[in-house]
Design a protein around this motif. Structure first.
Motif, PDB file in Angstrom:
ATOM      1  N   LEU A   1      -9.472  -8.600   9.861  1.00 41.89           N
ATOM      2  CA  LEU A   1      -8.038  -9.228  10.414  1.00 41.89           C
ATOM      3  C   LEU A   1      -8.547 -10.452  10.979  1.00 41.89           C
TER       4      LEU A   1
ATOM      5  N   LEU B   1      -1.973  -6.793   9.115  1.00 43.75           N
ATOM      6  CA  LEU B   1      -1.670  -5.495   8.784  1.00 43.75           C
ATOM      7  C   LEU B   1      -0.607  -4.863   9.365  1.00 43.75           C
TER       8      LEU B   1
ATOM      9  N   ASP C   1       0.928  -1.384   0.052  1.00 43.94           N
ATOM     10  CA  ASP C   1      -0.011  -0.072   0.074  1.00 43.94           C
ATOM     11  C   ASP C   1       0.651   1.117   0.181  1.00 43.94           C
TER      12      ASP C   1
ATOM     13  N   ARG D   1      -5.581 -12.310   8.958  1.00 50.63           N
ATOM     14  CA  ARG D   1      -4.703 -11.320   8.250  1.00 50.63           C
ATOM     15  C   ARG D   1      -3.925 -10.377   8.857  1.00 50.63           C
TER      16      ARG D   1
ATOM     17  N   LEU E   1      -8.421  -4.926   2.566  1.00 54.46           N
ATOM     18  CA  LEU E   1      -8.268  -6.024   3.258  1.00 54.46           C
ATOM     19  C   LEU E   1      -9.026  -7.164   2.830  1.00 54.46           C
TER      20      LEU E   1
ATOM     21  N   LEU F   1      -9.348   1.164   4.405  1.00 50.99           N
ATOM     22  CA  LEU F   1      -8.315   0.123   4.174  1.00 50.99           C
ATOM     23  C   LEU F   1      -9.247  -1.336   4.099  1.00 50.99           C
TER      24      LEU F   1
ATOM     25  N   HIS G   1      -1.355  -6.960   4.309  1.00 49.00           N
ATOM     26  CA  HIS G   1      -1.549  -5.790   3.934  1.00 49.00           C
ATOM     27  C   HIS G   1      -0.340  -4.766   4.575  1.00 49.00           C
TER      28      HIS G   1
ATOM     29  N   VAL H   1     -10.040   0.401  10.788  1.00 47.40           N
ATOM     30  CA  VAL H   1      -9.962  -0.936  10.128  1.00 47.40           C
ATOM     31  C   VAL H   1     -10.991  -1.602  11.261  1.00 47.40           C
TER      32      VAL H   1
END
Length: 350
Positions: free
Chosen positions: A283, A290, A244, A288, A256, A252, A265, A278
């Protein structure tokens, strides 16, 4: 000490203008460099205008520096007079903390000494950057420019290049990985080139349909227009990594959702609060990550230059007469450059 000249801002509202000043005489481990080219980074503008609230005036920007060695200190062993070298975003660190000992000087636990608007660790003077005819830097924070690289287009690799290369390398992007690049500016176009050279399948995310063709010209395999809800929905759960590079606040959450489980990300362009927030479900439900990243250590900065030479990667640049630097700042803010201004320091002598 010796006399030098450059362009500096005297306040947050003043345009950059010529300024005479003094550079230190080389210390035992120093390299003195005649600056030939210097890239113009958006962070130069943020600093000159004190948009981050940390500026020190007079402020002379410039941290994408390429030049020629003119003198070396008694203890210097890596460089000699005449070598083509570069200086990036930092010129010193504590050199002894856990990060520095791991060749991660950019994360020095005491904070690295920035190339400009930072206090020298030895004499307390304020560092002056590369919008000038010369600079003196410890050899540890100098890199060699490979012969295969064009000197002018190599300059932005020292910031835009290492900023995008470092996280791709850190997260081990490999052939077959699906990588999305968010944004198509100085960072984004380099991210495309690096991810492709690492063997990834690369997709550019852009808000503008007009940038689709340019994205493919830079090497992107696919382009997704992020304002098109159908295209974003079709990409759900697809990517292994998102790089990014967008420098302003943006949502975001839709991005995502395009990551697969365990996808990452990586923020490299945004240095202000994430807004809107977020949603943690984006997540938690897919494990996931970040993450964030900035530049690289000195060993990795040399590595990216060598990687660029090996793979024929350069930054797309527009050459600049330093007398037009204030107009260039206006154009950078407007996104009107493809993709990096590089100052030809021969124009400083004019």
């Amino acid at each position: 000490m010796y006399k030098a000249i450059g362009y500096a801002a005297q306040s947050a509202t003043a345009p950059l203008a010529p300024m005479n000043f003094e550079r230190r005489s080389p210390r035992a481990d120093d390299v003195a460099i005649e600056i030939l080219y210097c890239g113009v980074c958006h962070s130069d503008i943020h600093q000159a205008r004190n948009e981050w609230g940390i500026a020190v005036y007079p402020l002379m920007p410039g941290h994408e520096i390429v030049g020629k060695v003119t003198a070396v200190g008694a203890d210097v062993s890596r460089y000699k007079v005449g070598d083509k070298v570069g200086v990036g975003c930092m010129v010193d660190s504590c050199r002894q903390c856990e990060a520095c000992n791991a060749d991660l000087e950019q994360y020095c636990l005491e904070g690295p000494t920035q190339t400009y608007a930072s206090k020298d660790r030895v004499d307390g003077s304020i560092t002056m950057g590369g919008y000038s005819d010369s600079i003196v830097v410890s050899e540890r924070f100098v890199v060699r420019i490979p012969e295969k690289l064009d000197l002018a287009s190599a300059a932005p690799i020292l910031c835009a290049g290492i900023t995008t290369y470092s996280p791709l390398k850190h997260y081990n992007v490999k052939p077959g990985d699906k990588v999305g690049i968010l944004g198509m500016g100085g960072l984004g176009h380099m991210g495309i080139k690096f991810a492709k050279a690492m063997g990834a399948e690369v997709t550019l995310f852009t808000r503008s349909e007009a940038k689709a063709e340019e994205g493919r010209r830079q090497g992107a395999d696919h382009v997704i227009v992020s304002t098109d809800a159908k295209q974003m929905a079709a990409a759900a759960g697809h990517f292994d990594f998102l790089l990014d590079t967008i420098p302003v606040q943006h949502d975001l959450n839709p991005y995502l959702q395009t990551l697969r489980f365990d996808g990452v990300h990586i923020l490299v362009g945004l240095v202000e609060p994430v807004e809107p927030p977020v949603h943690s479900a984006n997540l938690v439900t897919k494990r996931r990550v970040l993450a964030g990243s900035m530049i690289g250590g000195m060993a990795e900065t040399q590595e990216v230059l060598d990687f660029c030479a090996e793979h024929g990667i350069t930054c797309d640049i527009e050459m600049l007469d330093i007398r037009n630097i204030n107009d260039a700042f206006t154009r950078v803010v407007a996104g009107d450059v493809k993709y990096r201004f590089v100052i030809d320091m021969a124009s400083l002598k004019a």
